[in-house]
Design an enzyme around this catalytic site. Structure first.
Site, PDB file in Angstrom:
ATOM      1  N   SER A 113       0.647  -0.891   0.372  1.00  0.00           N
ATOM      2  CA  SER A 113      -0.046   0.399   0.326  1.00  0.00           C
ATOM      3  C   SER A 113       0.532   1.381  -0.144  1.00  0.00           C
ATOM      4  O   SER A 113       0.606   2.428  -0.152  1.00  0.00           O
ATOM      5  CB  SER A 113      -0.833  -0.132   1.513  1.00  0.00           C
ATOM      6  OG  SER A 113      -0.033   0.089   2.460  1.00  0.00           O
TER       7      SER A 113
ATOM      8  N   ASN B  95      -1.322  -1.658  14.129  1.00  0.00           N
ATOM      9  CA  ASN B  95      -2.881  -1.166  14.165  1.00  0.00           C
ATOM     10  C   ASN B  95      -3.074   0.346  15.054  1.00  0.00           C
ATOM     11  O   ASN B  95      -3.501   1.115  14.131  1.00  0.00           O
ATOM     12  CB  ASN B  95      -3.603  -1.984  15.116  1.00  0.00           C
ATOM     13  CG  ASN B  95      -3.810  -3.727  14.209  1.00  0.00           C
ATOM     14  OD1 ASN B  95      -3.202  -3.799  13.406  1.00  0.00           O
ATOM     15  ND2 ASN B  95      -3.909  -4.386  14.737  1.00  0.00           N
TER      16      ASN B  95
ATOM     17  N   THR C 154     -37.880  29.872  -7.241  1.00  0.00           N
ATOM     18  CA  THR C 154     -37.629  28.728  -6.164  1.00  0.00           C
ATOM     19  C   THR C 154     -37.651  28.553  -7.606  1.00  0.00           C
ATOM     20  O   THR C 154     -38.741  28.804  -8.395  1.00  0.00           O
ATOM     21  CB  THR C 154     -39.075  29.050  -5.174  1.00  0.00           C
ATOM     22  OG1 THR C 154     -40.380  29.584  -6.157  1.00  0.00           O
ATOM     23  CG2 THR C 154     -38.674  29.767  -3.964  1.00  0.00           C
ATOM     24  N   HIS C 155     -37.677  26.969  -8.130  1.00  0.00           N
ATOM     25  CA  HIS C 155     -38.409  25.813  -8.779  1.00  0.00           C
ATOM     26  C   HIS C 155     -38.116  26.787 -10.035  1.00  0.00           C
ATOM     27  O   HIS C 155     -38.486  26.544 -11.099  1.00  0.00           O
ATOM     28  CB  HIS C 155     -39.544  26.147  -8.967  1.00  0.00           C
ATOM     29  CG  HIS C 155     -40.489  25.644  -7.757  1.00  0.00           C
ATOM     30  ND1 HIS C 155     -40.584  24.250  -7.330  1.00  0.00           N
ATOM     31  CD2 HIS C 155     -41.489  26.076  -6.696  1.00  0.00           C
ATOM     32  CE1 HIS C 155     -41.089  23.814  -6.034  1.00  0.00           C
ATOM     33  NE2 HIS C 155     -40.988  25.410  -5.288  1.00  0.00           N
TER      34      HIS C 155
ATOM     35  N   SER D 108     -14.326  26.516 -27.519  1.00  0.00           N
ATOM     36  CA  SER D 108     -14.088  25.163 -28.092  1.00  0.00           C
ATOM     37  C   SER D 108     -13.226  24.375 -28.897  1.00  0.00           C
ATOM     38  O   SER D 108     -12.489  25.557 -29.241  1.00  0.00           O
ATOM     39  CB  SER D 108     -15.623  24.882 -28.401  1.00  0.00           C
ATOM     40  OG  SER D 108     -15.731  24.298 -29.249  1.00  0.00           O
TER      41      SER D 108
ATOM     42  N   LYS E 139     -17.299  30.085 -28.532  1.00  0.00           N
ATOM     43  CA  LYS E 139     -17.637  29.623 -27.822  1.00  0.00           C
ATOM     44  C   LYS E 139     -16.950  30.349 -26.317  1.00  0.00           C
ATOM     45  O   LYS E 139     -15.603  29.931 -26.728  1.00  0.00           O
ATOM     46  CB  LYS E 139     -17.961  27.833 -27.444  1.00  0.00           C
ATOM     47  CG  LYS E 139     -19.086  27.457 -28.241  1.00  0.00           C
ATOM     48  CD  LYS E 139     -19.900  27.636 -27.445  1.00  0.00           C
ATOM     49  CE  LYS E 139     -19.939  27.406 -25.886  1.00  0.00           C
ATOM     50  NZ  LYS E 139     -20.180  25.682 -26.416  1.00  0.00           N
TER      51      LYS E 139
ATOM     52  N   ASN F 296     -17.269  29.036 -22.252  1.00  0.00           N
ATOM     53  CA  ASN F 296     -17.407  27.777 -21.622  1.00  0.00           C
ATOM     54  C   ASN F 296     -16.686  27.901 -20.005  1.00  0.00           C
ATOM     55  O   ASN F 296     -16.091  28.758 -20.098  1.00  0.00           O
ATOM     56  CB  ASN F 296     -17.183  26.532 -21.876  1.00  0.00           C
ATOM     57  CG  ASN F 296     -17.746  26.306 -23.692  1.00  0.00           C
ATOM     58  OD1 ASN F 296     -18.641  26.618 -22.955  1.00  0.00           O
ATOM     59  ND2 ASN F 296     -16.993  25.840 -23.731  1.00  0.00           N
TER      60      ASN F 296
ATOM     61  N   GLU G 211     -18.547  24.144 -14.001  1.00  0.00           N
ATOM     62  CA  GLU G 211     -18.789  22.417 -14.378  1.00  0.00           C
ATOM     63  C   GLU G 211     -17.708  21.680 -13.546  1.00  0.00           C
ATOM     64  O   GLU G 211     -18.361  19.953 -13.267  1.00  0.00           O
ATOM     65  CB  GLU G 211     -18.780  22.317 -16.167  1.00  0.00           C
ATOM     66  CG  GLU G 211     -19.892  23.282 -16.397  1.00  0.00           C
ATOM     67  CD  GLU G 211     -20.078  23.362 -18.332  1.00  0.00           C
ATOM     68  OE1 GLU G 211     -19.266  23.325 -19.236  1.00  0.00           O
ATOM     69  OE2 GLU G 211     -20.094  25.056 -18.550  1.00  0.00           O
TER      70      GLU G 211
ATOM     71  N   TYR H 222      -9.249  -4.817  14.521  1.00  0.00           N
ATOM     72  CA  TYR H 222      -8.224  -4.836  13.614  1.00  0.00           C
ATOM     73  C   TYR H 222      -8.473  -5.887  12.465  1.00  0.00           C
ATOM     74  O   TYR H 222      -8.671  -6.595  12.701  1.00  0.00           O
ATOM     75  CB  TYR H 222      -7.554  -4.039  13.657  1.00  0.00           C
ATOM     76  CG  TYR H 222      -6.530  -3.763  12.487  1.00  0.00           C
ATOM     77  CD1 TYR H 222      -6.685  -2.144  11.927  1.00  0.00           C
ATOM     78  CD2 TYR H 222      -5.546  -4.883  11.500  1.00  0.00           C
ATOM     79  CE1 TYR H 222      -5.707  -2.008  10.524  1.00  0.00           C
ATOM     80  CE2 TYR H 222      -5.670  -4.485   9.843  1.00  0.00           C
ATOM     81  CZ  TYR H 222      -5.571  -2.846   9.903  1.00  0.00           C
ATOM     82  OH  TYR H 222      -5.220  -2.912   8.101  1.00  0.00           O
TER      83      TYR H 222
ATOM     84  N   GLN I 249      -7.498  -1.465   4.963  1.00  0.00           N
ATOM     85  CA  GLN I 249      -6.269  -0.534   4.743  1.00  0.00           C
ATOM     86  C   GLN I 249      -7.009  -0.146   3.136  1.00  0.00           C
ATOM     87  O   GLN I 249      -6.497   1.084   2.948  1.00  0.00           O
ATOM     88  CB  GLN I 249      -5.615  -1.723   3.827  1.00  0.00           C
ATOM     89  CG  GLN I 249      -4.331  -1.920   2.745  1.00  0.00           C
ATOM     90  CD  GLN I 249      -3.492  -2.726   2.201  1.00  0.00           C
ATOM     91  OE1 GLN I 249      -2.380  -2.929   3.075  1.00  0.00           O
ATOM     92  NE2 GLN I 249      -2.913  -2.700   1.476  1.00  0.00           N
TER      93      GLN I 249
ATOM     94  N   LYS J 231      -8.087   4.259   3.020  1.00  0.00           N
ATOM     95  CA  LYS J 231      -6.956   6.047   2.963  1.00  0.00           C
ATOM     96  C   LYS J 231      -7.456   6.829   1.443  1.00  0.00           C
ATOM     97  O   LYS J 231      -7.407   8.088   2.316  1.00  0.00           O
ATOM     98  CB  LYS J 231      -5.565   5.896   3.489  1.00  0.00           C
ATOM     99  CG  LYS J 231      -5.487   4.976   5.025  1.00  0.00           C
ATOM    100  CD  LYS J 231      -4.083   5.033   4.977  1.00  0.00           C
ATOM    101  CE  LYS J 231      -3.859   3.804   6.723  1.00  0.00           C
ATOM    102  NZ  LYS J 231      -4.698   2.490   6.405  1.00  0.00           N
TER     103      LYS J 231
END
Length: 466
Positions: free
Chosen positions: A35, A122, A167-168, A289, A295, A297, A302, A329, A334, A337
């Site tokens: 790891s 551990n 709203t909405h 683009s 464009k 963007n 995003e 443990y 492992q 993380k």
């Protein structure tokens, strides 16, 4: 950090427990087990933890003062070299913990073999991981405050401007632009609160817990905890080594932060479109683009919007790992993380970009005013009718009829002829009160969008940042 060199069968990864086994670990098992590529990010926390552990071993009578000082100096030299970017790792290193111990032993001789006395990987891993979460939490809270400073500054600049509140995704009522920006500010305050609570949850030191039953040496846990900046030591050794709720809470806080950033990023994406034209993002936070030369963007927002899914995925990933683990443990841990590292790094860059975007975006005052519909004042008319003695449900019906008639004629309800206003007492006087500025000023209630209320919010925001 890359690992170099060839591994001999029966050596390397399994060397720490080779006394129990007669043969080497299968190559496939090594691939599954190693790891270091992930947990090498904990090198600072691991070495700092080992330095404090050296003091604990000295207090427990395991190391002499000379041995302690030599061990700490050796660990400091390893930390300095890693901070300088030197590649000290080998293909024989299973994880950062064994790598540091190997490098230390190569530098100070057999004394390095005493480092692991009285501790297990551990409690060592749990200590490193908690230190990482605590450090990252502090850094992210500081970054959030940087974004809050930017929002506060922009709110001050736009405190006299108006815009439609939605709203909405439909125009609802007039609001102050500063009021909108401050809604982001105060929501971030709760994100800070969640992160600070995650820090408190992580702030218990596991060292001295051993594998699960506690160290047999008279290990001064509170002394070591104090050296590492933990408010206290864990209260139960099984709990200390087996549970990762502190990491889950940290990821939950980042998930909430990601969703909040995504929500405001969505506003900025929509409002910077030609259909709205409410704001312009700084050119440095947009892109073009590959095909369409016209464009511009809103890629920055995003991407921030998309990264929220990544942070929520990290939470879901760890939750799935933890579900149903037996006590004590287990090697499944492992996998704890990588999602935490990824989410923390993602949150960091999203906060940086959002802070810079907020600092440079420009609300387009004239374009916003042109798009504000008179129907935004419908609620104000209903309120004025209530003040004139008409029950709210009846007032709501009267205003709804006016809006419907105006919509059918394709005009503003304010432009309807006098006969359409026959149910409205003192119609001419009321119509004069129906302005965006008047609507906002009617809402100086605590937390409202009125200028006095916004001034109080600005003052409160400044107080929170102090």
């Amino acid at each position: 950090m890359a690992r170099k060199g060839k591994k001999e069968k029966g050596k390397g990864v399994a060397a720490m427990w080779a006394g129990r086994f007669t043969g080497g670990m299968a190559a496939s098992m090594e691939r599954l087990s190693v790891s270091l590529d992930v947990d090498s990010k904990l090198y600072r926390e691991d070495i700092e933890g080992s330095m404090a552990h050296s003091h604990g071993l000295h207090a427990a009578g395991v190391l002499t003062s000379k041995e302690r000082d030599k061990m700490i100096a050796g660990l400091k030299s390893v930390l300095d070299d890693l901070e300088a970017g030197k590649d000290l790792f080998s293909s024989s290193d299973e994880d950062i913990h064994m790598a540091v111990e190997r490098i230390l032993t190569e530098r100070i001789g057999d004394l390095g073999k005493k480092l692991h006395t009285g501790r297990s990987r551990n409690d060592q891993v749990a200590t490193d991981f908690r230190l990482y979460v605590m450090r990252r939490t502090e850094e992210l809270v500081e970054q959030i405050e940087g974004l809050q400073h930017a929002l506060l500054q922009r709110a001050k600049e736009y405190r006299k401007d108006v815009m439609p509140g939605y709203t909405h995704v439909q125009q609802a009522q007039p609001i102050s632009t500063a009021h909108y920006l401050l809604s982001f500010f105060f929501a971030l305050e709760r994100d800070k609160s969640r992160l600070r609570h995650a820090w408190e949850t992580a702030g218990e030191m596991p060292l001295g817990s051993g594998a699960l039953a506690g160290s047999a040496f008279p290990y001064p846990r509170n002394l070591v905890a104090q050296r590492l900046g933990f408010p206290t030591a864990t209260r139960n050794s099984i709990d200390a080594t087996a549970h990762r709720d502190f990491a889950l809470e940290f990821l939950g806080a980042l998930g909430c932060l990601g969703v909040l950033l995504s929500s405001y990023a969505e506003d900025f994406v929509i409002w910077s479109s030609s259909e709205f034209g409410f704001l312009k993002l700084g050119e440095a936070y947009t892109s073009g683009s590959s095909m369409m030369p016209q464009k511009r963007n809103s890629d920055s927002m995003e991407l921030v919007r998309g990264k929220a899914g990544r942070m929520l995925g990290a939470y879901s990933r760890l939750f799935t790992v933890l579900k149903g683990l037996p006590h004590g443990y287990d090697r499944d841990l492992q996998e704890d993380k990588e999602p935490v590292f990824d989410a923390a790094e993602t949150a960091e860059v999203c906060l940086q970009v959002m802070t810079e975007v907020v600092s440079t975006l420009q609300f387009q005052r004239e374009a916003i005013l042109k798009k504000m519909q008179p129907a935004l004042l419908a609620t104000d008319l209903a309120d004025l009718l209530v003040e004139a003695g008409i029950p709210f449900r009846e007032a709501h019906h009267i205003v709804g009829r006016l809006i419907g008639e105006a919509e059918a004629k394709g005009i503003s309800f304010l432009d309807l002829p006098e006969k359409s206003w026959k149910d409205v007492p003192n119609a001419a006087a009321l119509r004069k009160k129906l302005t965006f500025a008047e609507s906002i000023e009617r809402r100086n209630i605590q937390g409202g969008t009125g200028s006095k209320s916004v001034a109080a919010q600005l003052k409160e925001a400044e107080k929170l940042l102090k």
